[in-house]
Design an enzyme around this catalytic site. Structure first.
Site, PDB file in Angstrom:
ATOM      1  N   SER A 153       5.891 -21.829  -4.796  1.00 41.64           N
ATOM      2  CA  SER A 153       5.380 -21.970  -3.427  1.00 41.64           C
ATOM      3  C   SER A 153       5.646 -23.400  -2.986  1.00 41.64           C
ATOM      4  O   SER A 153       5.822 -24.293  -3.838  1.00 41.64           O
ATOM      5  CB  SER A 153       3.866 -21.722  -3.426  1.00 41.64           C
ATOM      6  OG  SER A 153       3.265 -22.148  -2.218  1.00 41.64           O
ATOM      7  N   TYR A 166      -4.785 -22.568  -6.854  1.00 41.66           N
ATOM      8  CA  TYR A 166      -3.433 -22.122  -6.475  1.00 41.66           C
ATOM      9  C   TYR A 166      -2.437 -23.279  -6.567  1.00 41.66           C
ATOM     10  O   TYR A 166      -1.365 -23.159  -7.157  1.00 41.66           O
ATOM     11  CB  TYR A 166      -3.498 -21.561  -5.051  1.00 41.66           C
ATOM     12  CG  TYR A 166      -2.230 -20.904  -4.548  1.00 41.66           C
ATOM     13  CD1 TYR A 166      -1.990 -19.544  -4.788  1.00 41.66           C
ATOM     14  CD2 TYR A 166      -1.286 -21.617  -3.802  1.00 41.66           C
ATOM     15  CE1 TYR A 166      -0.838 -18.929  -4.308  1.00 41.66           C
ATOM     16  CE2 TYR A 166      -0.136 -21.011  -3.323  1.00 41.66           C
ATOM     17  CZ  TYR A 166       0.077 -19.659  -3.582  1.00 41.66           C
ATOM     18  OH  TYR A 166       1.222 -19.055  -3.097  1.00 41.66           O
TER      19      TYR A 166
HETATM   20  P1  NAD Z   1       1.180  -9.690  -2.279  1.00 40.07           P
HETATM   21  O1  NAD Z   1      -0.320  -9.724  -2.327  1.00 40.07           O
HETATM   22  O2  NAD Z   1       1.859  -8.932  -1.183  1.00 40.07           O
HETATM   23  O3  NAD Z   1       1.750  -9.164  -3.681  1.00 40.07           O
HETATM   24  C1  NAD Z   1       1.193  -9.570  -4.906  1.00 40.07           C
HETATM   25  C2  NAD Z   1       1.605  -8.579  -5.970  1.00 40.07           C
HETATM   26  O4  NAD Z   1       0.950  -8.949  -7.199  1.00 40.07           O
HETATM   27  C3  NAD Z   1       1.158  -7.148  -5.686  1.00 40.07           C
HETATM   28  O5  NAD Z   1       2.107  -6.236  -6.193  1.00 40.07           O
HETATM   29  C4  NAD Z   1      -0.146  -7.041  -6.468  1.00 40.07           C
HETATM   30  O6  NAD Z   1      -0.521  -5.696  -6.794  1.00 40.07           O
HETATM   31  C5  NAD Z   1       0.234  -7.830  -7.691  1.00 40.07           C
HETATM   32  N1  NAD Z   1      -0.919  -8.269  -8.463  1.00 40.07           N
HETATM   33  C6  NAD Z   1      -2.027  -8.910  -8.024  1.00 40.07           C
HETATM   34  N2  NAD Z   1      -2.879  -9.120  -9.045  1.00 40.07           N
HETATM   35  C7  NAD Z   1      -2.283  -8.601 -10.159  1.00 40.07           C
HETATM   36  C8  NAD Z   1      -2.656  -8.484 -11.519  1.00 40.07           C
HETATM   37  N3  NAD Z   1      -3.814  -8.990 -11.986  1.00 40.07           N
HETATM   38  N4  NAD Z   1      -1.812  -7.871 -12.375  1.00 40.07           N
HETATM   39  C9  NAD Z   1      -0.626  -7.349 -11.924  1.00 40.07           C
HETATM   40  N5  NAD Z   1      -0.226  -7.438 -10.654  1.00 40.07           N
HETATM   41  C10 NAD Z   1      -1.045  -8.051  -9.780  1.00 40.07           C
HETATM   42  O7  NAD Z   1       1.628 -11.226  -2.274  1.00 40.07           O
HETATM   43  P2  NAD Z   1       2.965 -11.947  -1.782  1.00 40.07           P
HETATM   44  O8  NAD Z   1       2.634 -12.633  -0.521  1.00 40.07           O
HETATM   45  O9  NAD Z   1       4.144 -11.062  -1.833  1.00 40.07           O
HETATM   46  O10 NAD Z   1       3.094 -13.071  -2.919  1.00 40.07           O
HETATM   47  C11 NAD Z   1       3.928 -12.923  -4.049  1.00 40.07           C
HETATM   48  C12 NAD Z   1       4.126 -14.296  -4.700  1.00 40.07           C
HETATM   49  O11 NAD Z   1       4.729 -15.172  -3.760  1.00 40.07           O
HETATM   50  C13 NAD Z   1       2.835 -14.957  -5.174  1.00 40.07           C
HETATM   51  O12 NAD Z   1       3.052 -15.628  -6.394  1.00 40.07           O
HETATM   52  C14 NAD Z   1       2.554 -15.957  -4.068  1.00 40.07           C
HETATM   53  O13 NAD Z   1       1.808 -17.060  -4.526  1.00 40.07           O
HETATM   54  C15 NAD Z   1       3.960 -16.360  -3.673  1.00 40.07           C
HETATM   55  N6  NAD Z   1       4.063 -16.928  -2.320  1.00 40.07           N
HETATM   56  C16 NAD Z   1       3.713 -16.169  -1.232  1.00 40.07           C
HETATM   57  C17 NAD Z   1       3.819 -16.742   0.041  1.00 40.07           C
HETATM   58  C18 NAD Z   1       3.462 -15.970   1.299  1.00 40.07           C
HETATM   59  O14 NAD Z   1       3.410 -16.597   2.378  1.00 40.07           O
HETATM   60  N7  NAD Z   1       3.251 -14.660   1.267  1.00 40.07           N
HETATM   61  C19 NAD Z   1       4.254 -18.061   0.166  1.00 40.07           C
HETATM   62  C20 NAD Z   1       4.597 -18.780  -0.965  1.00 40.07           C
HETATM   63  C21 NAD Z   1       4.489 -18.192  -2.210  1.00 40.07           C
END
Ligand code: NAD
Length: 271
Positions: A153, A166
């Protein structure tokens, strides 16, 4: 004859590879899994959600002509991470590509931050990547090829208040990324981190609605002045952009890129 740039980038070279993508039932992980499956990779999905929806996703990806499995593992538990990766190796015969993506967020001041939330975020956003990497590396080393992509991130490079767990976990995963890159550099295994700013996922869509109510602002104003306040380009990245970068890193074009955080944050960390 020298290699051509387009050949180096051609995703078809990934056909027949096998991938583990953690947290791939929604958002970025799902887009990465779709991209890898479309390129011809077998994919081991994981993550939570509605069982029928997950099965529909699994079948949709398998219809691309690849093998797709799903694991219900709770990846905040090290043993379950290990079991998930070992099952993928048993199912596909190999794990060539590992995308550590699963992650959660919680927002509170440090003195109010619940201990269990801290532990869970560090376990899922950081330790799960360690356990998955540890389980996948011996096979990658034996085959002299591997790609590890950690979805970090902008918060791996910079902080925001109230996101201590985080930000700490995301900074930590950059350290893991660099260390693994150095340990594997001669084995044709690369390890990199993608550092997105805000990405258009269902999670963020929910935040826009909530913040609009809290601030009594239009959703457009919330996007520009609250959520994207730190992001100079004032637009969300799409999940397909993160998937495209992942495919690039997995291709031969990315074979000399290792141990780096790749910012995809619209200029956020250029400040
Ligand atoms: P999301 O909530 O859409 O997806 C998260 C995924 O992780 C889902 O499939 C969920 O079921 C799974 N998950 C959650 N807890 C779990 C557990 N205990 N065991 C197994 N699976 C689990 O989130 P996203 O926005 O797609 O984020 C994905 C990654 O990208 C994360 O690491 C997040 O920090 C990073 N990220 C997201 C953004 C954003 O703006 N969305 C920005 C920077 C980084």
């Amino acid at each position: 004859m020298s290699e051509s740039a387009l050949d180096l980038m051609d995703p078809k070279q990934l056909r027949g590879r096998s991938a583990v993508v953690t947290g791939s039932t929604s958002g970025i992980g799902l887009a990465v899994a779709e991209g890898l499956a479309a390129a011809g990779c077998n994919v081991a999905l994981s993550g939570f959600g509605d069982a029928a929806e997950i099965e529909a996703t699994r079948q949709r990806l398998a219809a691309l002509g690849v093998r797709v499995t799903w694991s219900p593992a709770d990846l905040s538990q090290g043993e379950q991470v290990r079991g998930y990766v070992e099952q993928a190796i048993a199912d596909f015969g190999a794990v060539d590509i590992l995308v550590n993506n699963a992650g959660i967020q919680f927002v509170a001041a440090v003195e109010d931050f619940p201990d269990d939330k801290w532990e869970k975020i560090v376990a899922l956003n950081l330790s799960a990547a360690f356990y998955a990497t540890k389980a996948a590396l011996p096979g990658m080393k034996a085959r002299d090829w591997g790609r590890i992509v950690n979805i970090a991130s902008a918060h791996g490079l910079t902080a925001s208040p109230f996101k201590s767990a985080y930000v700490s976990a995301k900074h930590g995963i950059l350290g893991l990324t660099k260390t693994v890159a150095l340990e594997c550099a001669e084995a044709n295994i690369t390890c990199n981190a993608i550092c997105p700013g805000y990405v258009n996922t269902p999670l963020v869509a929910g935040q826009i609605k909530d913040q609009a109510k809290v601030h009594n602002m239009s959703e457009a104003d919330v996007v520009r002045n609250v959520i994207l306040a730190s992001q100079p380009n004032k637009r969300f990245a799409e999940t397909a952009e993160i998937a495209a970068m992942t495919l690039f890193l997995c291709s031969d074009a990315g074979r000399s890129i290792t141990g780096v955080p790749l910012s995809m944050d619209g200029g956020w960390t250029a400040r």
